[in-house]
Motif scaffolding. Sequence first.
Motif, PDB file in Angstrom:
ATOM      1  N   LYS A 181      26.787  60.353  14.597  1.00 24.95           N
ATOM      2  CA  LYS A 181      27.634  59.232  15.014  1.00 24.95           C
ATOM      3  C   LYS A 181      26.788  58.099  15.599  1.00 24.95           C
ATOM      4  N   GLY A 182      25.474  58.197  15.384  1.00 26.49           N
ATOM      5  CA  GLY A 182      24.564  57.184  15.908  1.00 26.49           C
ATOM      6  C   GLY A 182      24.176  57.398  17.361  1.00 26.49           C
ATOM      7  N   LEU A 183      24.662  58.470  17.962  1.00 31.05           N
ATOM      8  CA  LEU A 183      24.366  58.706  19.378  1.00 31.05           C
ATOM      9  C   LEU A 183      22.953  59.229  19.597  1.00 31.05           C
ATOM     10  N   GLU A 184      22.392  59.922  18.605  1.00 27.54           N
ATOM     11  CA  GLU A 184      21.006  60.392  18.730  1.00 27.54           C
ATOM     12  C   GLU A 184      20.073  59.198  18.923  1.00 27.54           C
ATOM     13  N   GLU A 185      20.276  58.173  18.101  1.00 32.45           N
ATOM     14  CA  GLU A 185      19.441  56.980  18.179  1.00 32.45           C
ATOM     15  C   GLU A 185      19.616  56.265  19.519  1.00 32.45           C
ATOM     16  N   LYS A 186      20.860  56.094  19.935  1.00 34.13           N
ATOM     17  CA  LYS A 186      21.125  55.405  21.200  1.00 34.13           C
ATOM     18  C   LYS A 186      20.540  56.185  22.379  1.00 34.13           C
ATOM     19  N   ALA A 187      20.671  57.509  22.341  1.00 35.13           N
ATOM     20  CA  ALA A 187      20.146  58.334  23.429  1.00 35.13           C
ATOM     21  C   ALA A 187      18.625  58.261  23.478  1.00 35.13           C
ATOM     22  N   LEU A 188      17.963  58.390  22.321  1.00 38.80           N
ATOM     23  CA  LEU A 188      16.503  58.330  22.306  1.00 38.80           C
ATOM     24  C   LEU A 188      16.014  56.971  22.788  1.00 38.80           C
ATOM     25  N   GLU A 189      16.663  55.910  22.369  1.00 40.54           N
ATOM     26  CA  GLU A 189      16.291  54.576  22.823  1.00 40.54           C
ATOM     27  C   GLU A 189      16.411  54.469  24.344  1.00 40.54           C
ATOM     28  N   CYS A 236       9.975  67.865  25.507  1.00 37.29           N
ATOM     29  CA  CYS A 236       9.912  69.189  24.883  1.00 37.29           C
ATOM     30  C   CYS A 236      11.279  69.678  24.415  1.00 37.29           C
ATOM     31  N   ARG A 237      12.349  69.036  24.856  1.00 30.73           N
ATOM     32  CA  ARG A 237      13.706  69.363  24.397  1.00 30.73           C
ATOM     33  C   ARG A 237      14.503  68.071  24.281  1.00 30.73           C
ATOM     34  N   PHE A 238      15.197  67.931  23.174  1.00 26.39           N
ATOM     35  CA  PHE A 238      16.102  66.801  22.974  1.00 26.39           C
ATOM     36  C   PHE A 238      17.184  67.283  22.023  1.00 26.39           C
ATOM     37  N   MET A 239      18.407  67.272  22.482  1.00 29.11           N
ATOM     38  CA  MET A 239      19.493  67.735  21.625  1.00 29.11           C
ATOM     39  C   MET A 239      20.760  66.951  21.913  1.00 29.11           C
ATOM     40  N   ILE A 240      21.561  66.813  20.857  1.00 27.17           N
ATOM     41  CA  ILE A 240      22.893  66.253  20.966  1.00 27.17           C
ATOM     42  C   ILE A 240      23.843  67.345  20.493  1.00 27.17           C
ATOM     43  N   ASP A 241      24.898  67.591  21.245  1.00 26.08           N
ATOM     44  CA  ASP A 241      25.857  68.625  20.897  1.00 26.08           C
ATOM     45  C   ASP A 241      26.417  68.389  19.494  1.00 26.08           C
ATOM     46  N   HIS A 242      26.699  69.479  18.784  1.00 24.83           N
ATOM     47  CA  HIS A 242      27.152  69.398  17.391  1.00 24.83           C
ATOM     48  C   HIS A 242      28.384  68.504  17.217  1.00 24.83           C
ATOM     49  N   LYS A 243      29.237  68.422  18.239  1.00 26.85           N
ATOM     50  CA  LYS A 243      30.454  67.599  18.124  1.00 26.85           C
ATOM     51  C   LYS A 243      30.159  66.104  18.124  1.00 26.85           C
ATOM     52  N   PHE A 244      28.958  65.718  18.542  1.00 27.75           N
ATOM     53  CA  PHE A 244      28.625  64.306  18.673  1.00 27.75           C
ATOM     54  C   PHE A 244      27.511  63.857  17.726  1.00 27.75           C
ATOM     55  N   GLN A 245      27.054  64.761  16.875  1.00 28.94           N
ATOM     56  CA  GLN A 245      25.979  64.417  15.941  1.00 28.94           C
ATOM     57  C   GLN A 245      26.500  63.535  14.810  1.00 28.94           C
ATOM     58  N   GLY A 254       9.449  72.378  13.343  1.00 26.30           N
ATOM     59  CA  GLY A 254       8.960  72.021  12.018  1.00 26.30           C
ATOM     60  C   GLY A 254      10.030  71.915  10.949  1.00 26.30           C
ATOM     61  N   ALA A 255      11.129  72.647  11.089  1.00 22.72           N
ATOM     62  CA  ALA A 255      12.193  72.634  10.087  1.00 22.72           C
ATOM     63  C   ALA A 255      13.224  71.525  10.322  1.00 22.72           C
ATOM     64  N   ASN A 256      13.123  70.813  11.425  1.00 21.80           N
ATOM     65  CA  ASN A 256      14.128  69.817  11.774  1.00 21.80           C
ATOM     66  C   ASN A 256      13.801  68.460  11.140  1.00 21.80           C
ATOM     67  N   LYS A 257      14.246  68.286   9.912  1.00 17.26           N
ATOM     68  CA  LYS A 257      13.966  67.056   9.163  1.00 17.26           C
ATOM     69  C   LYS A 257      14.680  65.840   9.763  1.00 17.26           C
ATOM     70  N   ILE A 258      15.843  66.049  10.356  1.00 17.88           N
ATOM     71  CA  ILE A 258      16.593  64.945  10.964  1.00 17.88           C
ATOM     72  C   ILE A 258      15.838  64.392  12.166  1.00 17.88           C
ATOM     73  N   ALA A 259      15.319  65.282  13.014  1.00 16.76           N
ATOM     74  CA  ALA A 259      14.556  64.840  14.188  1.00 16.76           C
ATOM     75  C   ALA A 259      13.265  64.145  13.764  1.00 16.76           C
ATOM     76  N   LYS A 260      12.644  64.654  12.724  1.00 15.08           N
ATOM     77  CA  LYS A 260      11.422  64.029  12.219  1.00 15.08           C
ATOM     78  C   LYS A 260      11.723  62.603  11.757  1.00 15.08           C
ATOM     79  N   LYS A 261      12.791  62.426  10.984  1.00 19.34           N
ATOM     80  CA  LYS A 261      13.163  61.109  10.482  1.00 19.34           C
ATOM     81  C   LYS A 261      13.482  60.158  11.639  1.00 19.34           C
ATOM     82  N   LEU A 262      14.209  60.666  12.642  1.00 19.08           N
ATOM     83  CA  LEU A 262      14.545  59.855  13.807  1.00 19.08           C
ATOM     84  C   LEU A 262      13.283  59.415  14.545  1.00 19.08           C
ATOM     85  N   SER A 263      12.365  60.337  14.784  1.00 19.95           N
ATOM     86  CA  SER A 263      11.148  59.992  15.526  1.00 19.95           C
ATOM     87  C   SER A 263      10.309  58.970  14.766  1.00 19.95           C
TER      88      SER A 263
END
Length: 149
Positions: A90-98, A79-88, A118-127
Amino acid sequence: MIRIKTVDTQNILEMCTLTTYPNALCTTRKECSCCNAVSIAEAKYDSEMHPNAIYNNNVPIGFFMYKRAEDQSEKATICRFMIDHKFQHKGLEEKALEHILRGLKIQGVRKVVLMIDGANKIAKKLSLSYGFRFTEKIDNAKYCYELDL
């Protein structure tokens, strides 16, 4: 190296300072869908919620929380998944989700539901890149995506 750790007294303040907003103003304001502090508080009163810290090389970079009911232990809802703005970006979202998905599978989870604003296109693309599919269900302005592990 990505590492996941349960939110506890040692890291709770670090998790509460992480934000996806560069101005670091997002706490509990209306325009912020949720902040980590609110999620952690919610978990305190809901035993099915599991808040977790995400680290990269021992540096706190993100937060995620999933819900897992005892009577439905093969299903987890992130229900929550976030990466701090300083680390976005950089490929860390993918590594973290994996890493998260691998950990849930080890725990016996066979189906993962991911809730996305619904407005988060980046999260949609990642999923979608991980094989999640839109269920056509919308719950409190969060779009539900599912993945069989």
